[in-house]
Scaffold this motif. Structure first.
Motif, PDB file in Angstrom:
ATOM      1  N   GLU A 129      -1.353   0.659   2.303  1.00  0.00           N
ATOM      2  CA  GLU A 129       0.062  -0.016   1.949  1.00  0.00           C
ATOM      3  C   GLU A 129      -0.150  -0.976   0.970  1.00  0.00           C
ATOM      4  O   GLU A 129      -1.062  -1.916   1.011  1.00  0.00           O
ATOM      5  CB  GLU A 129       0.379  -0.790   3.305  1.00  0.00           C
ATOM      6  CG  GLU A 129       1.645  -1.472   3.470  1.00  0.00           C
ATOM      7  CD  GLU A 129       2.832  -0.638   3.239  1.00  0.00           C
ATOM      8  OE1 GLU A 129       4.043  -1.362   2.818  1.00  0.00           O
ATOM      9  OE2 GLU A 129       2.809   0.346   3.222  1.00  0.00           O
ATOM     10  N   ILE A 130       1.003  -1.023  -0.016  1.00  0.00           N
ATOM     11  CA  ILE A 130       0.924  -1.737  -1.145  1.00  0.00           C
ATOM     12  C   ILE A 130       1.362  -3.339  -0.697  1.00  0.00           C
ATOM     13  O   ILE A 130       0.735  -4.318  -1.199  1.00  0.00           O
ATOM     14  CB  ILE A 130       1.664  -1.255  -2.316  1.00  0.00           C
ATOM     15  CG1 ILE A 130       0.950   0.134  -2.852  1.00  0.00           C
ATOM     16  CG2 ILE A 130       1.776  -2.272  -3.242  1.00  0.00           C
ATOM     17  CD1 ILE A 130       1.816   0.918  -3.938  1.00  0.00           C
ATOM     18  N   ASN A 131       2.467  -3.425  -0.170  1.00  0.00           N
ATOM     19  CA  ASN A 131       2.884  -4.789   0.127  1.00  0.00           C
ATOM     20  C   ASN A 131       2.558  -4.884   1.842  1.00  0.00           C
ATOM     21  O   ASN A 131       3.287  -5.245   2.465  1.00  0.00           O
ATOM     22  CB  ASN A 131       4.491  -4.568   0.101  1.00  0.00           C
ATOM     23  CG  ASN A 131       4.813  -4.232  -1.191  1.00  0.00           C
ATOM     24  OD1 ASN A 131       4.444  -4.967  -2.312  1.00  0.00           O
ATOM     25  ND2 ASN A 131       5.734  -3.447  -1.379  1.00  0.00           N
ATOM     26  N   PHE A 132       1.083  -5.022   1.837  1.00  0.00           N
ATOM     27  CA  PHE A 132       0.530  -5.157   3.084  1.00  0.00           C
ATOM     28  C   PHE A 132       0.812  -6.844   3.677  1.00  0.00           C
ATOM     29  O   PHE A 132       0.720  -7.573   2.876  1.00  0.00           O
ATOM     30  CB  PHE A 132      -0.982  -4.811   3.151  1.00  0.00           C
ATOM     31  CG  PHE A 132      -1.464  -5.162   4.704  1.00  0.00           C
ATOM     32  CD1 PHE A 132      -1.456  -4.119   5.629  1.00  0.00           C
ATOM     33  CD2 PHE A 132      -2.364  -6.383   4.921  1.00  0.00           C
ATOM     34  CE1 PHE A 132      -2.121  -4.326   6.795  1.00  0.00           C
ATOM     35  CE2 PHE A 132      -3.070  -6.442   6.023  1.00  0.00           C
ATOM     36  CZ  PHE A 132      -2.868  -5.357   7.166  1.00  0.00           C
ATOM     37  N   SER A 133       1.294  -6.720   4.968  1.00  0.00           N
ATOM     38  CA  SER A 133       1.713  -8.118   5.413  1.00  0.00           C
ATOM     39  C   SER A 133       0.465  -8.302   6.675  1.00  0.00           C
ATOM     40  O   SER A 133       0.694  -7.272   7.905  1.00  0.00           O
ATOM     41  CB  SER A 133       3.012  -8.130   5.731  1.00  0.00           C
ATOM     42  OG  SER A 133       3.157  -9.227   6.763  1.00  0.00           O
ATOM     43  N   VAL A 134      -0.272  -9.199   6.757  1.00  0.00           N
ATOM     44  CA  VAL A 134      -1.087  -9.587   8.014  1.00  0.00           C
ATOM     45  C   VAL A 134      -0.216  -9.916   9.126  1.00  0.00           C
ATOM     46  O   VAL A 134      -0.166  -9.439  10.378  1.00  0.00           O
ATOM     47  CB  VAL A 134      -1.993 -10.537   7.706  1.00  0.00           C
ATOM     48  CG1 VAL A 134      -2.793 -11.053   9.069  1.00  0.00           C
ATOM     49  CG2 VAL A 134      -3.019 -10.138   6.254  1.00  0.00           C
ATOM     50  N   LEU A 135       0.854 -10.619   8.822  1.00  0.00           N
ATOM     51  CA  LEU A 135       1.633 -11.388   9.918  1.00  0.00           C
ATOM     52  C   LEU A 135       2.486 -10.073  10.509  1.00  0.00           C
ATOM     53  O   LEU A 135       2.619 -10.018  11.720  1.00  0.00           O
ATOM     54  CB  LEU A 135       2.744 -12.307   9.582  1.00  0.00           C
ATOM     55  CG  LEU A 135       2.025 -13.605   9.209  1.00  0.00           C
ATOM     56  CD1 LEU A 135       3.125 -14.608   8.659  1.00  0.00           C
ATOM     57  CD2 LEU A 135       1.631 -14.260  10.716  1.00  0.00           C
ATOM     58  N   GLY A 136       2.866  -9.095   9.486  1.00  0.00           N
ATOM     59  CA  GLY A 136       3.585  -8.108  10.038  1.00  0.00           C
ATOM     60  C   GLY A 136       2.848  -6.990  10.987  1.00  0.00           C
ATOM     61  O   GLY A 136       3.272  -6.399  11.837  1.00  0.00           O
TER      62      GLY A 136
END
Length: 284
Positions: free
Chosen positions: A108-115
């Motif tokens: 995932e390029i726009n990886f979000s830890v919170l998401g």
């Protein structure tokens, strides 16, 4: 008289078939039942909350990967709360899902830890929701429609303080939108489709099988992920796409394995009968 007008066992011509809405029980809210169902409602609120947060913070194409650990939690918690054993084949399916989750996260390029954490929490609450549903169904005589009614009423009451606490200032500043006809028409349409999804799910399982329902759900998830790349402009990567299809493949394999295990369990003789057969065989 036999009550039938022919040998085929068909109902008399004058007798009308029950309407579609006859399957829904009378809506009544008993406080005692509501209190017993309240723990399920808390879990339901947590499931909806983290699900929406996950969708808010991650790309739509990554959404199914972020929430893919539902099966893993479901197997683990079913063993803890319901005592359901886990086979080796099921464990292999879970390994495939976990590998797909890790691949999708890495790709995932726009990886979000919170998401991603919200997706994991959503998966946990989805699993708890299914387990507690089984546990509280006897309260409403195993009627899914009654349980849905109680659960939705409880959840609506629980969401009110959450909305006021977290979105109070937004609600105050959006008085004009909240009183507009367009807003409530959109809310009505969303509620109608949400209700329709539940009905269609029940009808599909009745008309086909749980396996067919899960296969169609897997196909829907794959199509949703692919459409997200086009509609929302999410940038795909080889690792990300492989992660999506590994997760979906593991989920599908899990469905086949569980269906086969349930079919074998239904055909197997009860333990007492099997013991008697062994005794008779030993005597012979």
């Amino acid at each position: 008289p036999s009550g039938f007008d022919n040998e085929g066992g068909q109902a008399p011509r004058g007798e009308q078939k029950p309407s579609f809405f006859a399957q829904f029980p009378k809506a009544e809210y008993l406080l005692g039942h509501a209190k017993q169902i309240f723990p399920l409602s808390l879990i339901f609120v947590g499931m909806i909350t983290f699900n929406n947060l996950c969708l808010k913070w991650v790309e739509v194409s990554f959404y199914n990967v972020a929430r893919s650990l539902t099966i893993v939690f479901n197997v683990f918690l079913s063993r803890v709360f319901l005592g359901i054993p886990t086979s080796f084949k099921t464990m292999l399916c879970l390994v495939v899902v976990i590998v797909g989750f890790l691949m999708g996260s890495k790709g995932e390029i726009n990886f979000s830890v919170l998401g991603t954490m919200a997706g994991v929490m959503s998966s946990l609450f989805v699993s708890l929701n299914s387990i507690f549903t089984k546990m509280v169904l006897p309260v409403v005589d195993d009627n899914h429609w009654k349980l849905t009614f109680y659960n939705n009423v409880n959840a609506s009451l629980l969401f009110i303080p959450l909305m006021l606490y977290f979105e109070g200032d937004v609600l105050i500043g959006s008085t004009e939108q909240l009183t507009s006809t367009a807003f409530w028409m959109a809310m009505f349409v969303a509620g109608f489709f949400g209700f329709s999804i539940g009905i269609v799910t029940v009808l599909q399982i009745k008309a086909t099988s749980p396996l067919t329902h899960n296969i169609s759900g897997t196909a829907k998830a794959a199509l949703q992920s692919l459409m997200a790349f086009y509609i929302w402009g999410n940038q795909p990567t080889v690792m990300g796409v492989l992660g999506i299809f590994t997760v979906l493949g593991g989920s599908l394999l899990y469905t086949f394995v569980k269906m086969n295990e349930n079919a074998q369990a239904a055909q197997a003789p009860p333990p007492q009968m099997e013991h008697r057969q062994q005794e008779m065989a030993s005597k012979v």
